[in-house]
Design a protein around this motif. Sequence first.
Motif, short mmCIF file in Angstrom:
data_model
loop_
_atom_site.label_atom_id
_atom_site.label_comp_id
_atom_site.label_asym_id
_atom_site.label_seq_id
_atom_site.Cartn_x
_atom_site.Cartn_y
_atom_site.Cartn_z
N ALA A 277 0.83 -1.21 0.00
CA ALA A 277 0.00 0.00 0.00
C ALA A 277 0.87 1.26 0.00
O ALA A 277 0.59 2.22 -0.73
CB ALA A 277 -0.93 -0.01 1.21
N VAL A 278 1.92 1.26 0.81
CA VAL A 278 2.82 2.42 0.85
C VAL A 278 3.55 2.59 -0.47
O VAL A 278 3.68 3.71 -1.01
CB VAL A 278 3.83 2.27 2.00
N GLU A 279 4.01 1.47 -1.04
CA GLU A 279 4.70 1.52 -2.33
C GLU A 279 3.78 2.07 -3.43
O GLU A 279 4.20 2.87 -4.27
CB GLU A 279 5.18 0.12 -2.69
N THR A 280 2.52 1.64 -3.41
CA THR A 280 1.56 2.13 -4.40
C THR A 280 1.31 3.62 -4.23
O THR A 280 1.20 4.36 -5.22
CB THR A 280 0.24 1.37 -4.27
N ALA A 281 1.24 4.08 -2.98
CA ALA A 281 1.02 5.50 -2.73
C ALA A 281 2.19 6.33 -3.25
O ALA A 281 1.99 7.38 -3.88
CB ALA A 281 0.82 5.74 -1.24
N LEU A 371 6.44 12.94 1.68
CA LEU A 371 6.54 11.48 1.72
C LEU A 371 6.24 10.96 3.13
O LEU A 371 5.59 9.91 3.28
CB LEU A 371 7.93 11.03 1.27
N ASN A 372 6.70 11.67 4.14
CA ASN A 372 6.37 11.27 5.52
C ASN A 372 4.87 11.36 5.78
O ASN A 372 4.28 10.48 6.42
CB ASN A 372 7.13 12.15 6.51
N ASP A 373 4.24 12.43 5.28
CA ASP A 373 2.80 12.58 5.46
C ASP A 373 2.03 11.50 4.72
O ASP A 373 1.01 11.00 5.21
CB ASP A 373 2.35 13.96 4.97
N VAL A 374 2.50 11.14 3.53
CA VAL A 374 1.84 10.08 2.76
C VAL A 374 1.92 8.76 3.51
O VAL A 374 0.94 8.00 3.60
CB VAL A 374 2.47 9.95 1.36
N PHE A 375 3.07 8.48 4.07
CA PHE A 375 3.22 7.24 4.85
C PHE A 375 2.25 7.22 6.03
O PHE A 375 1.61 6.20 6.31
CB PHE A 375 4.67 7.13 5.36
N LEU A 376 2.12 8.38 6.71
CA LEU A 376 1.21 8.44 7.85
C LEU A 376 -0.24 8.29 7.41
O LEU A 376 -1.03 7.62 8.09
CB LEU A 376 1.41 9.78 8.58
N ALA A 447 -13.08 3.38 5.61
CA ALA A 447 -11.63 3.17 5.72
C ALA A 447 -11.04 2.71 4.40
O ALA A 447 -9.93 3.11 4.03
CB ALA A 447 -11.35 2.15 6.82
N VAL A 448 -11.78 1.88 3.66
CA VAL A 448 -11.31 1.46 2.33
C VAL A 448 -11.21 2.66 1.41
O VAL A 448 -10.24 2.81 0.65
CB VAL A 448 -12.25 0.38 1.75
N ALA A 449 -12.22 3.55 1.47
CA ALA A 449 -12.17 4.77 0.66
C ALA A 449 -10.98 5.65 1.06
O ALA A 449 -10.30 6.22 0.19
CB ALA A 449 -13.48 5.54 0.81
N ASP A 450 -10.73 5.77 2.37
CA ASP A 450 -9.58 6.56 2.83
C ASP A 450 -8.27 5.95 2.35
O ASP A 450 -7.35 6.67 1.95
CB ASP A 450 -9.59 6.65 4.36
N LEU A 451 -8.18 4.62 2.41
CA LEU A 451 -6.94 3.96 2.00
C LEU A 451 -6.71 4.13 0.49
O LEU A 451 -5.58 4.41 0.05
CB LEU A 451 -6.99 2.48 2.37
N LYS A 452 -7.76 3.99 -0.30
CA LYS A 452 -7.61 4.18 -1.74
C LYS A 452 -7.24 5.62 -2.07
O LYS A 452 -6.44 5.87 -2.97
CB LYS A 452 -8.91 3.78 -2.46
N GLN A 453 -7.82 6.55 -1.34
CA GLN A 453 -7.46 7.96 -1.54
C GLN A 453 -6.00 8.19 -1.14
O GLN A 453 -5.26 8.91 -1.83
CB GLN A 453 -8.37 8.85 -0.73
N ALA A 454 -5.57 7.60 -0.03
CA ALA A 454 -4.18 7.75 0.42
C ALA A 454 -3.21 7.10 -0.56
O ALA A 454 -2.08 7.54 -0.70
CB ALA A 454 -4.01 7.14 1.80
#
Length: 458
Positions: A277-281, A371-376, A447-454
């Motif tokens: 997920a982080v790699e995709t973001a 990048l730190n904010d994206v990870f969070l 949460a799924v929507a938040d994760l896909k947005q992230a």
Amino acid sequence: MKKYQLLFILGVLGAAASSAWAQPDDLFYSSGLVPPASAERKDGPVAPVTPDANGVLPQLQGELSLEECIQIALSNSPRAVSAQLAVQDAQVNLNLARSEFLPTATVGASQGYTNQKTDGFPRTDHGQPDVYAQAQLSLSGITDIARGVKIGKLSLEQAQTDFEGVKNEITGTIKKYYYALLSARRAVAIRTQSRDLYKDQYERSAEFFRLGLRPKVDVTTAEVNLNNEELSLIRARNLVKTASAQLANAMGVTAPDILNIKEIDNFEKMDIPFDKAVETAYANRPDVLSARTGVKISQIQLNRAKAGFFPTFSFSAGFAKLGDDFRLDNEETKLMASVEFPIFNAFKTYNGYKQAQINHSKTLNSNRSLLNDVFLDVQNAYIKMQESAESIPVAEVNVEKAKENLDLSRGRYNEGIGDIIELKDAEVAYTDAELSLLTARYDYASAVADLKQAMGTY
């Protein structure tokens, strides 16, 4: 006669100039400088939703699906419109940068008239017509112009990426508000069911009291419970109105009535490792891509500032034809190349270079912070999704057990074994269990929507 011919030519030239001024884009694109594909973009601005004669928005009639709500938001949200305009502005800036490499061409005509009187000579008057056509190209700092075009291309790419980021955020926001409205509607159904249970219990208690099987306090308690549940139902209905207003606002429209949206039976499930997920973001998220483009722009600006220490190359060319009496019988061609060496300019070049260095360092630092904010963001959404996914089975078991306990308590009360307090506790526990299950399911969807947005995979 020649004077009238000259005026006619001037009129034709003026009409042509007016036509060109009225349609600059057509002339610009027909020049071949900008390819036709960039003239009409597929992701160009979409016409906003407009009400009909009755003030009703056509897209809001009937049941709205989640996809329809997203499309309406992308067409009407002020943020989406602003992002689209930013793309258009970046395209125009790129065209302006490219135009520095194009020559300029002009045509003109003039008619002079002189009336002269000199002592000792008779008065004289004469006219002097003149016609000319010329083309000129002047490039001062060729490499600097080329860098300007490169920056324009990157700025356009950045604006398009920012537009994708806005679409990603709008899509995620619409999904959450859509789920919130569905959850609020379902909560009203649960509260209505609970109200009906309390109403049934009140009627039973009143009948038992009439028959002398139960005391008056049971009737009073049942009536209080019913009234409290009526208040909870009123609050639940108001939450539906609030959720509908929030969804309409996120869509960029106004809706005085509650939006009619379609129910979703099965929510989207996501099973992805956290590292993936982080790699995709990092690879797909628009703001990350935009930040990387910003680093490239700052690097070019740094190179441009550094180029101030080196010689400047210029080139100019011109061609002209002119003559009188509408005969262009003279022509002139000019070619010139030059180079200038900077000696001293009051430290402007040095300080400009230092400023570009600082801006480049600030851009790199902002990129690292992003990048730190994206990870969070990914981490928070992932934790929330896991928590909701683990809560759903537990909440489902609680609903089953609470329903069994409610049936037992109702049977005990009807048989005269249990009391009204035990029955009320069972009814409250059952309603709370259903609401907890509802919350867990919609929390998972959100949460799924938040994760896909992230992740930038809306």
